[in-house]
Design an enzyme around this catalytic site. Sequence first.
Site, PDB file in Angstrom:
ATOM      1  N   HIS A 295       0.852  -1.173  -0.077  1.00  0.00           N
ATOM      2  CA  HIS A 295       0.139  -0.153   0.082  1.00  0.00           C
ATOM      3  C   HIS A 295       0.963   1.203   0.026  1.00  0.00           C
ATOM      4  O   HIS A 295       0.563   2.386  -0.626  1.00  0.00           O
ATOM      5  CB  HIS A 295      -0.831   0.058   1.262  1.00  0.00           C
ATOM      6  CG  HIS A 295      -1.295   1.382   1.462  1.00  0.00           C
ATOM      7  ND1 HIS A 295      -2.540   1.852   0.881  1.00  0.00           N
ATOM      8  CD2 HIS A 295      -1.091   2.125   2.590  1.00  0.00           C
ATOM      9  CE1 HIS A 295      -2.764   3.236   1.380  1.00  0.00           C
ATOM     10  NE2 HIS A 295      -1.936   3.207   2.624  1.00  0.00           N
ATOM     11  N   HIS A 300       1.398   5.450  -1.983  1.00  0.00           N
ATOM     12  CA  HIS A 300       1.726   6.749  -1.438  1.00  0.00           C
ATOM     13  C   HIS A 300       3.058   7.385  -2.308  1.00  0.00           C
ATOM     14  O   HIS A 300       3.061   8.293  -2.535  1.00  0.00           O
ATOM     15  CB  HIS A 300       2.231   6.649   0.017  1.00  0.00           C
ATOM     16  CG  HIS A 300       0.953   6.619   0.872  1.00  0.00           C
ATOM     17  ND1 HIS A 300      -0.012   7.807   0.912  1.00  0.00           N
ATOM     18  CD2 HIS A 300       0.237   5.702   1.696  1.00  0.00           C
ATOM     19  CE1 HIS A 300      -1.035   7.259   2.066  1.00  0.00           C
ATOM     20  NE2 HIS A 300      -0.724   6.014   2.282  1.00  0.00           N
ATOM     21  N   GLU A 340      -5.393   9.610   1.224  1.00  0.00           N
ATOM     22  CA  GLU A 340      -5.922   8.205   1.102  1.00  0.00           C
ATOM     23  C   GLU A 340      -6.903   8.038   0.084  1.00  0.00           C
ATOM     24  O   GLU A 340      -6.885   7.060  -0.592  1.00  0.00           O
ATOM     25  CB  GLU A 340      -6.298   7.595   2.646  1.00  0.00           C
ATOM     26  CG  GLU A 340      -5.144   7.621   3.696  1.00  0.00           C
ATOM     27  CD  GLU A 340      -4.191   6.482   3.295  1.00  0.00           C
ATOM     28  OE1 GLU A 340      -4.544   5.624   2.472  1.00  0.00           O
ATOM     29  OE2 GLU A 340      -3.241   6.547   3.949  1.00  0.00           O
ATOM     30  N   SER A 359      -3.927   1.875  -4.521  1.00  0.00           N
ATOM     31  CA  SER A 359      -3.422   0.344  -4.261  1.00  0.00           C
ATOM     32  C   SER A 359      -4.393  -0.919  -3.804  1.00  0.00           C
ATOM     33  O   SER A 359      -3.982  -1.874  -3.458  1.00  0.00           O
ATOM     34  CB  SER A 359      -2.412   0.392  -3.057  1.00  0.00           C
ATOM     35  OG  SER A 359      -3.394   0.891  -1.853  1.00  0.00           O
TER      36      SER A 359
END
Length: 437
Positions: A295, A300, A340, A359
């Site tokens: 993730h 990110h 997010e 993701s």
Amino acid sequence: LVLRIRESGGSLSRILKTVEVSHPTWPDPVLREARARAHFLCFLPSGSWPGGLATRWLMSAVRSFQNLKGTVVQLESRPSKTPGCQLDILVTLDMARTGLLQLLRSLRQSGALAGVTLLSENKVDAKEAWFPRHARDLDNCNHLMTKYEPELDMNHPGFADKAYRERRKKIAEIAFSYKYGDPIPHIEYNEDEISTWTSVFRTVVDLLPKHACAEYNRVFKMLQDEGIFREGAIPQLKDMSDFLQRHTGFTLRPAAGLLTARDFLASLAFRVFQSTQYVRHPTSPFHTPEPDCIHELLGHMPLLADPSFAQFSQEIGLASLGASDAEIEKLSTVYWFTVEFGLCKEQGVVKAYGAGLLSAYGELLHAVSDKPEHRPFEPASTALQPYQDQEYQPIYYVAESFEDAKEKFRKWVSTMSRPYEVRFNPHTQRVEVLDSV
Ligand code: HBI
Ligand code: FE
């Protein structure tokens, strides 16, 4: 607080562990002026106590310190010289004075104590509230949330898998012993972990050109060209950190798991991203209830190499330094609906820039479809929107651009209650506080 208690079983080291977890927090604005540091003296009466009662009593005392938003500054024990008592325990607490009164009263009412004495109380300047001033101070910002851990949560896919839990522990230890300036340790990933990476990576490569924002796709290609993103090998944090540093000055440091929002956001102020290094359980490659390195890496990292997005992330971090608990909650919510799960617009088409979408292909397709509600990003209202992390979001916020989101965010942050400004000095890696008084 000196507690005279009789201890005939149980373990003080467990209590001390609990105390270490308590973390300096900033009181609500109204309580700011009335914060105090206090020392207490308490006595536990003699008599025959069942084994471990003192331990349990102290545990419950620690819980009341936490409930009253107190921070344990010091906790010390010694054998008591008072007849009938086994231990004196000295506790120094930082808390709001209204809370102190309440605490004294409830300690005195607790049947387990013979008496409580307040030794001294010093008014503490509210500006003493601790937050990291230098990137090195992030060594103290690694407090974990106990949520979704494979050790504790029966619903975690790794709960019944001893080998997986051992592996997680080993990787977590690397993060706990990491100190500022250390080289990021290399992890030799096993076959299971690599094949989990590869299957997620393949879905991302298929879907992202169509649904990810242009900035993400641009950096993704660079990462592929440099051989950092490819099938068959999980990128090492060290290589990714070096890559980010070259583009925006962001660096990575290993994190053991889901950090508290306060600690996680604080690191962003220094252009440091705390990244997990373990891999999700192989039985659920496409969903994980907690952050894992897949993730962090796929979701990110690419955007942290984009200058405008990097700046936005750092500004959320700077706003969090010295913020009240209520403000941290709002900043987390803004973070949730932007970094997010954020969407943005490109020539009228909705694209994803949130890491939780980039993701996880299931939610990505849901987010850009016409099923959920799309609202324009407006920090003041976004910050109040409740969210959950168990199912797909019913609402997403759409930013016009990172620049626009940043502008709106800055305006909103200026309405927060902090009585000073902070700025990051990249030459010294230090946060400078510009006092208004
Ligand atoms: N901890 N390791 C880690 N990774 C994250 O992405 C993360 C975190 N803690 C909190 C958090 N993200 C956010 O959801 C906000 O609460 C700030
Ligand atoms: Fe994340």
